[in-house]
Design an enzyme around this catalytic site. Structure first.
Site, PDB file in Angstrom:
ATOM      1  N   SER A 298      14.715  23.466  26.506  1.00 43.98           N
ATOM      2  CA  SER A 298      14.085  22.365  25.785  1.00 43.98           C
ATOM      3  C   SER A 298      13.251  22.453  24.499  1.00 43.98           C
ATOM      4  O   SER A 298      12.096  22.928  24.985  1.00 43.98           O
ATOM      5  CB  SER A 298      14.205  20.859  26.996  1.00 43.98           C
ATOM      6  OG  SER A 298      13.091  20.947  27.583  1.00 43.98           O
ATOM      7  N   ASP A 299      13.141  21.095  24.374  1.00 46.03           N
ATOM      8  CA  ASP A 299      11.776  21.086  23.596  1.00 46.03           C
ATOM      9  C   ASP A 299      10.733  20.296  24.141  1.00 46.03           C
ATOM     10  O   ASP A 299      11.196  19.758  25.900  1.00 46.03           O
ATOM     11  CB  ASP A 299      12.088  19.683  21.978  1.00 46.03           C
ATOM     12  CG  ASP A 299      10.854  20.149  21.247  1.00 46.03           C
ATOM     13  OD1 ASP A 299       9.889  20.092  21.117  1.00 46.03           O
ATOM     14  OD2 ASP A 299      11.478  19.649  19.884  1.00 46.03           O
ATOM     15  N   TRP A 300       9.748  20.277  24.342  1.00 41.39           N
ATOM     16  CA  TRP A 300       8.687  19.778  25.592  1.00 41.39           C
ATOM     17  C   TRP A 300       9.070  18.093  25.954  1.00 41.39           C
ATOM     18  O   TRP A 300       8.847  17.589  24.673  1.00 41.39           O
ATOM     19  CB  TRP A 300       7.635  19.975  24.657  1.00 41.39           C
ATOM     20  CG  TRP A 300       6.991  21.722  25.586  1.00 41.39           C
ATOM     21  CD1 TRP A 300       6.159  21.373  26.242  1.00 41.39           C
ATOM     22  CD2 TRP A 300       7.536  22.492  25.827  1.00 41.39           C
ATOM     23  NE1 TRP A 300       5.977  23.038  26.461  1.00 41.39           N
ATOM     24  CE2 TRP A 300       6.542  23.159  26.047  1.00 41.39           C
ATOM     25  CE3 TRP A 300       8.842  23.081  24.276  1.00 41.39           C
ATOM     26  CZ2 TRP A 300       6.903  25.455  26.258  1.00 41.39           C
ATOM     27  CZ3 TRP A 300       8.273  24.582  24.689  1.00 41.39           C
ATOM     28  CH2 TRP A 300       8.207  25.050  25.699  1.00 41.39           C
ATOM     29  N   GLY A 302      12.634  17.280  26.543  1.00 36.60           N
ATOM     30  CA  GLY A 302      14.222  17.003  25.265  1.00 36.60           C
ATOM     31  C   GLY A 302      14.640  16.900  26.535  1.00 36.60           C
ATOM     32  O   GLY A 302      15.413  16.562  26.390  1.00 36.60           O
TER      33      GLY A 302
END
Ligand SMILES: *[C@@H]1O[C@H](CO)[C@@H](O)[C@H](O)[C@H]1NC(C)=O
Ligand SMILES: *[C@@H]1O[C@H](CO)[C@@H](O)[C@H](O)[C@H]1NC(C)=O
Ligand SMILES: *[C@@H]1O[C@H](CO)[C@@H](O)[C@H](O)[C@H]1NC(C)=O
Ligand SMILES: *[C@@H]1O[C@H](CO)[C@@H](O)[C@H](O)[C@H]1NC(C)=O
Ligand SMILES: *[C@@H]1O[C@H](CO)[C@@H](O)[C@H](O)[C@H]1NC(C)=O
Ligand SMILES: *[C@@H]1O[C@H](CO)[C@@H](O)[C@H](O)[C@H]1NC(C)=O
Ligand SMILES: *[C@@H]1O[C@H](CO)[C@@H](O)[C@H](O)[C@H]1NC(C)=O
Ligand SMILES: *[C@@H]1O[C@H](CO)[C@@H](O)[C@H](O)[C@H]1NC(C)=O
Ligand SMILES: CC(=O)N[C@H]1CO[C@H](CO)[C@@H](O)[C@@H]1O
Length: 784
Positions: A298-300, A302
């Protein structure tokens, strides 16, 4: 909670957004975006895990041995151990998985970013992705990523949060992160993605191609912290199926073919569902259709629910950042024990994270050294300095920066020919750049030399040789007068530009993560400096370190005798100087279209609204960048693929040959359906080869980028689409060389929405060869 300098960026951004939202909530909600319910409903289908369950990994064609190893290891783990691998926690790196000591599996170290190891010292600061793209040189793109990979590896990093593929692709010229990526063209972006992944992983570091998918604006991207407050939801990118396949997915398919270990899912929603929990996007398109065998990270911020594990394998930063982003996945053992999530899914998620680790040999032959930095205390003394730079890398960076410079106009201002008196105006000498930092708060970026934009794509340069440094050295060696005005002072500019033979005006423009640019202007101070110089001198040369900006009133100004786009160079800000003096030639080409005014691009590609549930409709469809300009017959100032040189070139003798060649470039195969599949052929098999002759018709050596465009038959097709490019290096005056473009089945196919497969349209294909998207003197027609 302790907010330390660099890791605090994302947190600070999230909090700023949250505060802005508090203010907004006082306003009436603007519901116009959602009022068109039929349109809204068409995109907002339920998130269907029954139709799109997470496919079990197989290791694909390349990772069989590693896959077996990962499977064996995972079979020996407890549920708690497995859950730990899926969950990032606080540690020395930006992301850290939980290792399993008893099985010899370490905490995996994840670090930003696309221009070098961040946060960190003792590293190189590479030219931005967009600069590398402007070289149009596959090998330089590959070498850049390989050298960067070596530094990640030597720092002890297992997984690099790079490179950027089609997210952002660059749908809007205002996109805050376009500079981190490459081309707004699916074909060229695919080449960049493929080469960058190969380079990174040839240094035994896992690539994380990002951000998947439809991540085209910073405005309202809203990570978890914001929407969890009841504030504005992340922007929804509403993308139709054809556009998704042909424009946004195609570059990621090339990254997967390059063997990308991992993929980062993005902050935005896709058709109303968060990207990181999106069944159709991640399980259907990514793991199904393009057959991704590694993990989705995941993006931070997300992740919005622990049930996102049904699509995304790793939750980051997980419990890191003091749980600001929600701690998701820390309840995984309970979710499995009470039957909400199957243990098979957890097993497969672990296998997907560990398979590339074994494939890259990070357990045995290529074990990264111990991490001695501490990303949490980067600016504090806890960090142990370790220089991982290699001398050759500085040369490589210099070469890329040089070849990324695009000569846009030259009515005689360049090359600088033994000047007696040279004046320089603008932001070319201030090393305050190194203080701009990732947030741009440490400097006045309107008047500082900029070597890159801000955010997690920022890297800290060990030094910056400014253009002013290089010019001073030249002034000493060639014995000319060099005077400069680094800030606005009309009298000084009048004086120095008035008496100089040539006046260089250096311009920049700041772009950063978490904010899109508001417009294309260069700001008041720079405008005044430029205006003053142009009034005082009839020989002004503009050099820019910026994304596309509005210099329209100077494009045809007689006093402006040359214009150069030098992009964000990384540490080698001085590289362009040798081309200004003609020791080297310009060979860069624009990796995007330079329009005359913002209205030339499609409207509303950055959606700004107070609506709680903001919607971005990708209405221009496949007509992104030059395809939009071509379709609507809008004359750009400088077209996609354009760039001048000190010499001239001609192309001749176009030929098309049927030339079947099996795909030999795929590390991993995609599973994209296509018409004519016979069980052994590939969508990426070469079916035709187009050749032409390139001749240097000028009087000096130079390099040219030959470009192939194709007009596909059918209605409402782009006027032409890039399908090949090749940099012909160092052609001597008068010399000719053959250029050859391999055309694959996919290059001639379009996505058939009804049949859900790639299909070659019926009719004649016109192949065009030339040196920009609008200078294509050669053409030839062929049927399929
Ligand atoms: C509403 O949506 C329909 C279907 O997508 C579209 O044809 C129409 O142009 C939209 N109308 C407006 C006002 O946006
Ligand atoms: C998004 O919605 C469009 C319109 O219904 C559909 O064609 C497309 O497949 C959807 N894509 C995803 C990833 O949900
Ligand atoms: C399962 O466990 C999770 C995490 O503790 C909890 O949130 C959820 O309500 C539980 N579900 C059931 C069906 O017990
Ligand atoms: C840069 O200039 C713009 C307008 O020209 C101004 O709004 C902005 O505050 C300036 N930024 C900095 C960091 O000085
Ligand atoms: C161009 O420069 C000359 C000085 O060399 C100046 O006299 C003239 O006004 C300038 N032209 C314009 C249009 O600014
Ligand atoms: C974009 O907006 C401008 C100004 O509102 C309008 O004149 C133009 O027609 C719009 N362009 C398109 C393609 O809708
Ligand atoms: C591009 O091609 C044209 C001829 O079609 C030629 O005049 C020009 O020199 C070429 N440009 C460059 C930079 O080689
Ligand atoms: C092909 O090239 C010829 C000669 O330059 C030109 O007249 C013709 O318009 C071109 N055809 C297409 C389809 O671009
Ligand atoms: C890279 C390149 O081709 N550089 C050449 C540019 O032109 C000068 C002058 O003719 C040559 O000396 C360079 O080799």
């Amino acid at each position: 909670m302790k907010l330390t300098a660099i890791l605090a960026i994302s947190i600070a951004l999230a909090l700023t957004q949250a505060r802005a939202l508090d203010a907004r909530q006082a306003d009436a909600v603007d519901a116009t975006e959602t009022s068109n319910t039929s349109r809204y409903d068409a995109f907002h289908q339920p998130n269907d895990f029954e139709r799109f369950p997470a496919p079990a990994s197989t290791g694909g064609k390349a990772w069989q041995e590693a896959f077996s190893k990962a499977k064996d290891m995972v079979a020996q783990m407890t549920l708690e151990e497995k859950s730990g691998i899926l969950l990032s926690h606080d540690g020395r790196c930006v992301g850290n998985t939980h290792g399993v000591d008893r099985l010899g599996i370490p905490d995996l170290c994840l670090m930003d970013g696309p221009t070098g190891v961040r946060p960190g010292s003792g590293i190189s600061s590479f030219p931005a992705g967009q600069a590398a793209a402007a070289t149009w040189d596959r090998d330089l793109i590959y070498q850049r990523s390989k050298a960067m990979g070596q530094e990640f590896f030597d720092k002890g990093v297992h997984i690099a949060l790079a490179p950027v593929s089609a997210g952002p692709l660059g749908r809007s010229p205002l996109g805050g992160r376009n500079w981190e990526g490459s081309y707004p063209d699916a074909y060229a972006n695919g080449v960049y993605s493929y080469e960058s992944v190969r380079g990174m992983q040839d240094s035994h570091v896992a690539a994380t191609i990002k951000h998947f998918i439809g991540y085209e604006q910073e405005t309202s991207r809203n990570p978890y912290t914001v929407s969890s407050d009841g504030g504005q939801e992340p922007i929804s990118s509403n993308v139709d199926d054809k556009t998704m396949h042909e424009v946004y997915l195609a570059p990621f398919a090339q990254a997967i073919r390059g063997g990308s270990a991992h993929v980062m899912c993005s902050y935005n929603k896709i058709n109303g569902t968060n990207a990181c929990g999106n069944a159709q996007a991640l399980n259907g398109l990514l793991k199904g259709e393009i057959n991704h065998q590694g993990a989705v990270i995941s993006d931070w911020g997300g992740i919005h629910s622990s049930l996102d594990v049904l699509a995304t394998e790793m939750s980051a930063p997980g419990t890191g950042f003091a749980g600001l982003f929600g701690d998701y996945y820390s309840d995984m053992p309970q979710l499995v024990n009470n039957g909400t999530v199957s243990e098979d899914r957890i097993d497969d998620a672990c296998i997907r994270i560990l398979t590339p680790y074994y494939w890259l040999g990070q357990d045995e032959e290529h074990v990264p050294p111990e991490v001695v930095f501490n990303a949490n205390n980067y600016y504090e003394a806890e960090d142990t300095y370790k220089n991982v730079r290699k001398p050759d890398t500085a040369q490589l960076i210099h070469q890329i920066a040089l070849e990324s410079a695009v000569l846009l106009k030259n009515t005689g201002g360049l090359p600088l020919n033994n000047p007696e008196r040279l004046a320089v105006v603008g932001a070319l000498g201030d090393t305050a750049n190194s203080e701009c930092g990732a947030t741009g708060t440490g400097c006045d970026y309107n008047t500082s030399l900029l070597t890159m934009g801000g955010g997690s794509g920022w890297s800290d340069a060990p030094y910056i040789v400014t253009p002013l440094d290089a010019l001073k050295t030249r002034a000493r060696d060639a014995n000319f007068e060099l005077s400069h005005a680094l800030t606005y002072d009309e009298e000084v500019i009048n004086d120095i530009a008035g008496r100089a033979d040539s006046t260089l005006v250096w311009l920049n423009d700041w772009a950063e993560e978490s904010a899109d640019r508001e417009d294309l202007t260069i700001g008041e101070e720079q405008s005044m400096m430029l205006e003053a110089a142009v009034h005082a001198s009839s020989n002004v040369i503009i050099v820019m370190n910026s994304p596309v900006v509005d210099i329209e009133q100077y494009a045809e100004h007689p006093n402006v005798t040359a214009i150069v786009q030098a992009h964000y160079t990384g540490e080698a800000a001085d590289a362009v100087v040798s081309a200004l003096f003609g020791d080297e030639n310009f060979s860069g080409k624009l990796p995007y279209t330079w329009g005359k005014r913002l209205e030339d691009w499609p409207n509303n590609t950055i959606v700004t609204t107070d609506d709680n549930n903001p919607q971005a409709y990708f209405d221009e469809g496949v007509f992104v960048d030059y395809k939009w300009f071509d379709k609507h017959e809008i004359e750009p100032r400088y077209e996609f693929g354009f760039g001048l040189s000190y010499t001239t070139f001609e192309c001749s003798d176009i030929k098309i040959a049927d030339n079947y060649k099996k795909d030999d470039m795929a590390i991993q195969d995609t599973a994209e359906p296509f018409e004519g599949f016979d069980g052994s052929n590939s969508l990426y098999d070469v079916i035709k080869t187009v050749t032409a002759i390139v001749t240097n018709t000028g009087d000096r050596k130079g390099s040219e980028v030959a470009q192939l465009y194709v007009t596909l038959p059918g209605e409402d097709m782009p006027v032409r689409e890039l399908r090949g490019f090749e940099k012909i290096r160092d052609l001597d005056a008068g010399e000719s060389r053959e250029v050859s473009f391999d055309v694959t089945l996919k290059d001639l196919s379009t996505w058939d929405v009804q049949r859900q497969m790639w299909v070659v349209p019926q009719g004649d294909f016109v192949f065009h060869v030339g040196n920009s998207s609008r200078n294509l003197p050669l053409n030839a027609t062929s049927s399929f």
